[in-house]
Write a protein that holds these residues in place. Structure first.
Motif, PDB file in Angstrom:
ATOM      1  N   TYR A  69       0.652  -1.202  -0.039  1.00  0.00           N
ATOM      2  CA  TYR A  69       0.000  -0.040   0.138  1.00  0.00           C
ATOM      3  C   TYR A  69       1.001   1.274   0.137  1.00  0.00           C
ATOM      4  N   GLY A  70       1.690   1.417   0.758  1.00  0.00           N
ATOM      5  CA  GLY A  70       2.702   2.459   0.929  1.00  0.00           C
ATOM      6  C   GLY A  70       2.939   2.907  -0.822  1.00  0.00           C
ATOM      7  N   THR A  71       3.701   1.885  -0.573  1.00  0.00           N
ATOM      8  CA  THR A  71       4.375   1.710  -2.086  1.00  0.00           C
ATOM      9  C   THR A  71       3.667   2.627  -3.364  1.00  0.00           C
ATOM     10  N   ALA A  72       2.481   1.685  -3.741  1.00  0.00           N
ATOM     11  CA  ALA A  72       1.669   2.455  -4.638  1.00  0.00           C
ATOM     12  C   ALA A  72       0.950   3.883  -4.501  1.00  0.00           C
ATOM     13  N   ARG A  73       1.070   3.909  -2.817  1.00  0.00           N
ATOM     14  CA  ARG A  73      -0.363   4.618  -2.611  1.00  0.00           C
ATOM     15  C   ARG A  73       0.404   6.402  -2.342  1.00  0.00           C
ATOM     16  N   VAL A  74       1.540   5.857  -1.554  1.00  0.00           N
ATOM     17  CA  VAL A  74       2.208   6.742  -0.687  1.00  0.00           C
ATOM     18  C   VAL A  74       3.066   7.276  -1.589  1.00  0.00           C
ATOM     19  N   PRO A  75       3.692   8.666  -1.668  1.00  0.00           N
ATOM     20  CA  PRO A  75       4.460   9.200  -2.888  1.00  0.00           C
ATOM     21  C   PRO A  75       5.962   9.677  -1.313  1.00  0.00           C
ATOM     22  N   PRO A  76       6.834   9.532  -1.229  1.00  0.00           N
ATOM     23  CA  PRO A  76       8.213   9.020  -1.273  1.00  0.00           C
ATOM     24  C   PRO A  76       8.536  10.791  -0.302  1.00  0.00           C
ATOM     25  N   GLN A  77       8.567  10.880   0.790  1.00  0.00           N
ATOM     26  CA  GLN A  77       8.942  12.638   2.045  1.00  0.00           C
ATOM     27  C   GLN A  77       9.721  12.551   2.849  1.00  0.00           C
ATOM     28  N   ASN A  78       9.604  12.940   3.859  1.00  0.00           N
ATOM     29  CA  ASN A  78      11.286  12.842   4.426  1.00  0.00           C
ATOM     30  C   ASN A  78      10.707  11.961   5.761  1.00  0.00           C
ATOM     31  N   PRO A  79      11.589  10.938   5.825  1.00  0.00           N
ATOM     32  CA  PRO A  79      11.356  10.052   5.670  1.00  0.00           C
ATOM     33  C   PRO A  79      10.894   9.933   7.462  1.00  0.00           C
ATOM     34  N   LEU A  80      11.891  10.603   8.337  1.00  0.00           N
ATOM     35  CA  LEU A  80      11.539  10.969  10.254  1.00  0.00           C
ATOM     36  C   LEU A  80      10.238  11.330   9.784  1.00  0.00           C
ATOM     37  N   VAL A  81       9.976  11.862   9.231  1.00  0.00           N
ATOM     38  CA  VAL A  81       8.165  12.497   9.125  1.00  0.00           C
ATOM     39  C   VAL A  81       7.010  11.187   9.345  1.00  0.00           C
ATOM     40  N   SER A  82       7.960  10.786   8.148  1.00  0.00           N
ATOM     41  CA  SER A  82       6.780   9.192   7.852  1.00  0.00           C
ATOM     42  C   SER A  82       6.363   7.896   8.991  1.00  0.00           C
ATOM     43  N   ALA A  83       7.719   8.418   9.499  1.00  0.00           N
ATOM     44  CA  ALA A  83       7.855   7.364  10.695  1.00  0.00           C
ATOM     45  C   ALA A  83       7.374   7.838  11.648  1.00  0.00           C
ATOM     46  N   THR A  84       7.601   8.755  12.489  1.00  0.00           N
ATOM     47  CA  THR A  84       6.487   9.974  12.763  1.00  0.00           C
ATOM     48  C   THR A  84       4.905   9.145  12.552  1.00  0.00           C
ATOM     49  N   VAL A  85       4.189   9.817  11.571  1.00  0.00           N
ATOM     50  CA  VAL A  85       2.885   9.475  11.456  1.00  0.00           C
ATOM     51  C   VAL A  85       2.438   7.834  11.473  1.00  0.00           C
TER      52      VAL A  85
END
Length: 298
Positions: free
Chosen positions: A174-190
């Protein structure tokens, strides 16, 4: 290439190698902290609620200090959904390691690259190369060999572990298909926030058990700090320096560390079938992960 530039590049690679290796080792410490938390009276829902809540709170505080914003509403919802998938995977993994042997739970959990690759071949038109097909067969064979002598007595644990692998694979897909790359630490936090919200709902609906001793709470804090926050930070820092393929290969140290802890700390015995099946799954994970890049652990 300029000798100085080449030397700096080599130093960066060595630094990245060490950081990703540390991340894999720290992720592998999860059964160590969970062992003491369970002994103090915690159950998987209570333990994981504490883990995700503490980790998400610390990450949010870090982002505030660094003045880094959370993603927009358009990205926030999908990233939270990834967190729900990781939370489901963590619940399966921790429940399996409590109801069956930690070694078996770890081995089955790390069959997730096979599920991701199979989905990609069947539904995303990715090439079914001979290497991938052989790796899939190796992973499936490893699961069968690992569970062969345990399936009757540990059916619930096996089910939880396979649920963990499927949930983790689904979150990756799901993440690969639906969520574009973003700040890795921000992604990890969410993602951690999504996990905390998930287990908050589970606590409200079902209830859970907290640890009843200071040692148990210390184990929960150690889980959040040393087996969640630290490996996220070191992995995010190290993986760009060495590339996704090498990072994913080093990440397979995690199940080796976890199984070693199970043997040394809990006193589990490594049967020949479990050892052979585990080796097959880890080799398949290395081969499949190298072709797909690396992911942060649940």
């Amino acid at each position: 290439m300029n000798p100085i530039t080449e030397l700096n590049s080599q130093r960066e690679y060595v630094r990245g190698f060490a950081l990703v290796l540390l991340a894999a080792f720290c992720y592998g410490l999860q059964p160590f902290f969970a062992h003491f938390a369970y002994a103090a009276g915690a159950d998987p829902v209570g333990l994981l609620l504490i883990r995700f809540s503490l980790a998400a709170g610390m990450m949010l505080l870090w982002l505030k200090v660094k003045r880094v914003r959370l993603p927009s509403i358009r990205l926030l919802g999908p990233t939270l959904l990834i967190g729900i998938g990781y939370a489901a995977s963590a619940l399966g993994y921790y429940s399996a390691s409590r109801s069956t042997s930690i070694s078996l739970a770890v081995i089955l959990m790390f069959s997730f690259p096979a599920f991701v690759t199979l989905y990609a071949i069947l539904f995303q038109s990715e090439a079914a190369s001979l290497g991938r097909l052989l790796s899939l067969l190796l992973a499936c064979g490893g699961v069968v060999v690992s569970t062969g002598l345990h399936i009757q007595g540990d059916i619930v644990g096996v089910g939880w572990a396979l649920f963990a692998a499927l949930s983790y694979g689904a979150a990756i897909i799901y993440g690969t298909a639906r969520v574009p790359p973003q700040n890795p630490l921000v992604s990890a936090t969410v993602i951690l926030l999504g996990g905390a919200l998930t287990f908050g709902c589970a606590w409200w609906l079902k209830g859970g058990s907290w640890p009843q001793t200071p040692l148990g709470w210390s184990a929960c804090l150690g889980l959040a700090l040393f087996a969640t926050i630290l490996p996220i930070a070191t992995f995010v820092s190290g993986s760009p320096r060495i590339g996704a393929s090498d990072a994913s290969t080093l990440s397979t140290l995690e199940p080796i560390v976890a199984v070693t802890i199970a043997i040394l700390l809990v006193g589990e015995e490594m049967s020949p079938s479990l050892l052979a099946g585990g080796a097959m799954v880890v080799i398949a994970a290395v081969l499949l992960s190298r072709s797909r890049g690396s992911q942060i652990s649940p």
